[in-house]
Enzyme design. Structure first.
Site, PDB file in Angstrom:
ATOM      1  N   CYS A   1      46.738  31.515  39.498  1.00 18.95           N
ATOM      2  CA  CYS A   1      45.621  32.454  39.604  1.00 18.95           C
ATOM      3  C   CYS A   1      45.628  33.257  40.900  1.00 18.95           C
ATOM      4  O   CYS A   1      45.813  34.473  40.884  1.00 18.95           O
ATOM      5  CB  CYS A   1      44.287  31.708  39.481  1.00 18.95           C
ATOM      6  SG  CYS A   1      43.934  31.083  37.830  1.00 18.95           S
ATOM      7  N   ILE A   2      45.412  32.582  42.017  1.00 23.30           N
ATOM      8  CA  ILE A   2      45.133  33.275  43.273  1.00 23.30           C
ATOM      9  C   ILE A   2      46.274  34.182  43.735  1.00 23.30           C
ATOM     10  O   ILE A   2      46.025  35.281  44.218  1.00 23.30           O
ATOM     11  CB  ILE A   2      44.773  32.268  44.392  1.00 23.30           C
ATOM     12  CG1 ILE A   2      43.671  31.325  43.903  1.00 23.30           C
ATOM     13  CG2 ILE A   2      44.300  33.001  45.637  1.00 23.30           C
ATOM     14  CD1 ILE A   2      42.410  32.009  43.472  1.00 23.30           C
TER      15      ILE A   2
END
Length: 439
Positions: free
Chosen positions: A271-272
């Site tokens: 994600c990040i």
């Protein structure tokens, strides 16, 4: 159509089809199966499917007993996507990586939607959970499904609901994390929300798929920017002789207006490191530059090189060059206490150290063998080495990249000549602190 599907959902007779049985899809399948829904999981990887059919697991926080219970509760897995016609609800949980040019790669989404379109029938609902840029559901998914001649909102239903998995988090799981849902139309929203309410404690309805898509990107961008901030401060405070972790611990005593974020060796996970760049890409389509996001990306992607420079300095202070030195990298998972190496900064640390001539090994109690990673195809296969006093003493430097709870840091420091700590994992170590360098 909608009434029949709604009743099937209410009575838990609706078959839930889940495409992608990874760290998002498999926990979701567990949630629905536990509540009594028949669940049919789809994956292109026959090894995964075969393991599930044998009652085995390949994800650390889901054990084999859980898979066996799911099998008893009408869960099955298959690589046969023609069976999508058997599902009443189809949830897409596939990866959304970046291309080498840092542009969205929707290949897995598009392939999944085309597979759905091949068997799409009246009365089905399709929900996209894969993180993506706003308007993907409307501009990418909808046109492919509409090619069938079936009409969205009447013949079939469409929604977006972002995954919020946090592997290794003992306090929250799939069913206890609030679920944001945005439907293409009111009926789609009603059906998707009703489905998720059967298994998740709190469903948050929003006005459109775009809002739900933007919500997920906001959550991850918020984290990426704040992590970049503390990473930048880490470099500054290090030069000033100030311990950034002590600063953060002091700041978080304020009961309002501050949330603690922590520096590290680089961003990891699915994600990040990825999702904010989906937003920068779509922003350019609208003639805007997302400067905060791009600057955060620059700071965070520079962290592995910074860590390697700290390793080089630490070895130099010990009278040793990087070239020829034996370095042990502790932890290859992207965060503590999980077995997920996706986008782990450990791979870049390995690569940078190898390029400088270091002899690098790794240990990770959760990852006994390093999988092939598409961004690091040149890295040779490696296996986790055993931690013994003799082994630790034989390394010139131990680099803590992931702060697994399983590690005894006092013991590690006691038997190592030099420890470079990127996670403040050695905070409570009292003996041998002269051997510790924070990075």
């Amino acid at each position: 159509m909608s009434a029949a599907l709604g009743e099937a959902i209410r009575t838990k007779k609706a078959t839930i089809g889940i495409i992608g049985l990874g760290y998002v899809g498999l926990p979701l399948a567990r949630g629905f199966a536990t509540k009594g829904f028949p669940v049919l999981g789809f994956d292109v990887d026959p090894v995964k499917v075969e393991k599930l059919e044998r009652g085995e697991s390949y994800i650390g926080h889901i054990d084999a007993e859980t898979i066996k219970q799911m099998r008893q509760n009408k869960f099955a897995a298959t690589t046969d996507f023609s069976r999508l016609k058997e599902a009443d609800a189809i949830i897409i949980c596939v990866p959304t990586p970046l291309t080498d040019a840092r542009e969205p790669d929707l290949t897995y989404i598009v392939n999944s939607v085309r597979a759905i379109a091949a068997t799409l029938r009246k009365g089905q609902i399709v929900v996209l959970e894969s993180t993506t840029y706003p308007r993907t559901t409307r501009d990418v998914v909808l046109p492919i499904l509409s090619e069938t001649g079936l009409k969205a909102g009447t013949d079939f239903f469409l929604a977006f609901s972002p995954e919020r998995e946090d592997p290794g988090n003992a306090h929250f799981s799939t069913t206890t994390i609030p679920k944001v849902v945005g439907g293409l139309d009111p009926t789609s929203l009603e059906l998707a929300a009703a489905m998720y309410r059967q298994v998740i404690v709190n469903v948050v309805e929003v006005s459109a798929p775009e809002v739900a898509e933007a919500c997920k990107i906001l959550e991850n961008t918020y984290r990426a920017i704040n992590i970049a901030l503390v990473n930048e401060l880490k470099v500054l405070y290090d030069r000033m002789g100030i311990d950034v972790w002590e600063v953060i611990d002091a700041a978080k005593t304020k009961p309002f207006g501050f949330q603690a974020f922590y520096p590290g060796p680089g961003l990891g996970g699915h994600c990040i490191p990825i999702d904010p760049f989906y937003l920068t890409w779509i922003a350019r389509k609208y003639g805007l530059n997302t400067r905060f996001i791009e600057l955060a990306g620059e700071v965070n992607t520079a962290m592995p090189a910074y860590v390697v420079s700290k390793v080089a300095d630490a070895l130099n202070d010990a009278g040793k060059p990087v070239k020829g030195s034996k370095v042990l990298l502790l932890g290859m998972a992207y965060k503590k206490d999980i077995d997920d190496p996706r986008e782990s900064p450990g791979f870049e640390l390995l690569d940078l150290l190898f390029k400088k001539g270091a002899k690098v090994s790794y240990n990770d109690p959760h990852i006994p063998t390093l999988p092939k990673m598409r961004h690091w195809p040149h890295l040779e296969p490696m296996e986790s080495v055993a931690l013994t006093p003799e082994a630790l003493a034989g390394f010139d430097c131990v680099l803590i990249a992931t702060d697994h709870t399983a590690y005894d840091y006092s013991w590690i420091v006691a038997h190592s000549p030099l420890v470079v700590d990127t996670r403040n994992a050695t905070k409570k170590v009292t003996s041998g602190r002269e051997k510790i360098v924070k990075a």
